[in-house]
Design an enzyme around this catalytic site. Structure first.
Site, PDB file in Angstrom:
ATOM      1  N   ASP A  41      16.650  -9.641  18.006  1.00 51.32           N
ATOM      2  CA  ASP A  41      15.688 -10.002  19.048  1.00 51.32           C
ATOM      3  C   ASP A  41      14.842 -11.208  18.666  1.00 51.32           C
ATOM      4  OD1 ASP A  41      16.376  -8.104  20.865  1.00 51.32           O
ATOM      5  OD2 ASP A  41      14.674  -6.780  20.512  1.00 51.32           O
ATOM      6  N   LYS A  63      14.621 -11.780  23.966  1.00 48.52           N
ATOM      7  CA  LYS A  63      13.904 -11.791  25.240  1.00 48.52           C
ATOM      8  C   LYS A  63      12.419 -11.891  24.921  1.00 48.52           C
ATOM      9  CE  LYS A  63      15.500  -7.852  26.658  1.00 48.52           C
ATOM     10  NZ  LYS A  63      15.685  -6.664  27.520  1.00 48.52           N
ATOM     11  N   MET A 176       1.880  -6.713  25.767  1.00 54.87           N
ATOM     12  CA  MET A 176       2.420  -7.474  26.894  1.00 54.87           C
ATOM     13  C   MET A 176       1.421  -7.560  28.042  1.00 54.87           C
ATOM     14  SD  MET A 176       6.309  -5.934  26.768  1.00 54.87           S
ATOM     15  CE  MET A 176       5.722  -4.229  26.593  1.00 54.87           C
TER      16      MET A 176
END
Length: 263
Positions: A41, A63, A176
């Site tokens: 990742d 991502k 996030m």
């Protein structure tokens, strides 16, 4: 070319930790050392690839917020195809695979394809990043519990759990959430939390780590003035007052107040 007769498909979901390559577990390193192929990742430190045998393929499937280079469905299919072609797939994921990492989705997909799966937990940024800044998520007399929330749901909206968390006295950790910082701020303000301390930590545990400390009233302004952006952890709660910068600011205000009283 591998002899397909001897390929034994299996998947290891490995947590890479919050960023510092030394924070991966020993079991995670051993999984990398025995990998036949590695899918890694964006938030997994590239330095960890040094543990992978020289001729083993390394496939980037990163991502980031707002930039999904590889769709999750494609990653799932790639895991299965790589396992059948190479054997031992190590899926290297930032933090812990089960904490907003979609590791369980990948596990179920692989298992339904008949592939054995093992999990190697990772140190999560949820607790490690605040701790490295001397912010405990729980502290006797200040916080008896903590919430961990995603700031942005898969629909791109703020999580309803933020509203629920804002009504508690717990420490709130939001991942996030930078793209929704104004909505988060307004939610906490609506429940009278204007003076509650806030810390925002970008690139936690890394050499380029950046930190901003203020309160709910000033959190958006502070983030803008200091240029804080994703990936970042937002911590809201009284325990943030234990951060050295917050303590220093409190002492400064107290001294200024005393000076004003004696002038």
């Amino acid at each position: 070319m591998l002899n397909q007769e001897y390929v034994k498909p299996r998947l290891s979901l490995v947590g890479a930790g919050p960023g510092d390559p030394e924070l991966i577990t020993l079991k995670g390193i051993r999984a990398l050392e025995t990998a036949d192929v590695v899918l890694y990742d964006a938030l997994a430190n590239d330095e960890l690839l040094k543990y992978v045998p020289e001729n083993v393929p390394r496939i980037y499937v990163g991502k980031r917020a707002g930039s999904h280079r590889v769709a999750q469905e494609d990653i799932n299919r790639l895991i299965v195809s790589c396992a059948r072609q190479y054997g031992h797939v190590v899926r290297l994921k930032g933090g812990d695979p089960y904490i907003f990492g979609r590791g369980h989705e990948e596990q179920i997909y692989a298992e339904q394809a008949g592939i054995a799966v093992s999990l190697v937990p990772g140190i999560s940024s949820v607790n490690a990043v605040p701790a490295l800044q001397s912010i405990p998520l729980t502290r006797r007399g200040l916080s008896e519990s903590f919430w961990v929330i995603t700031g942005t749901t898969r629909k791109g909206t703020i999580s309803n759990d933020v509203r629920l968390a804002a009504q508690s006295s717990a420490t709130i950790v939001i991942l996030m959430g930078m793209s929704r910082i104004e909505e988060i701020q307004q939610t906490f303000l609506s429940f009278g939390k204007a003076d509650t301390p806030v810390a925002i930590i970008q690139n936690g545990s890394m050499p380029d780590e950046r930190v901003g400390v203020s309160n709910v009233r000033e959190m958006k302004t502070m983030a803008a003035e200091t240029g804080l952006a994703s990936p970042a952890v937002i911590i809201i709660g009284e325990v943030v007052a234990l951060h050295p910068a917050h303590i220093a600011e409190a002492v400064k205000r107290e001294l200024a107040l005393k000076a004003e009283m004696h002038s």
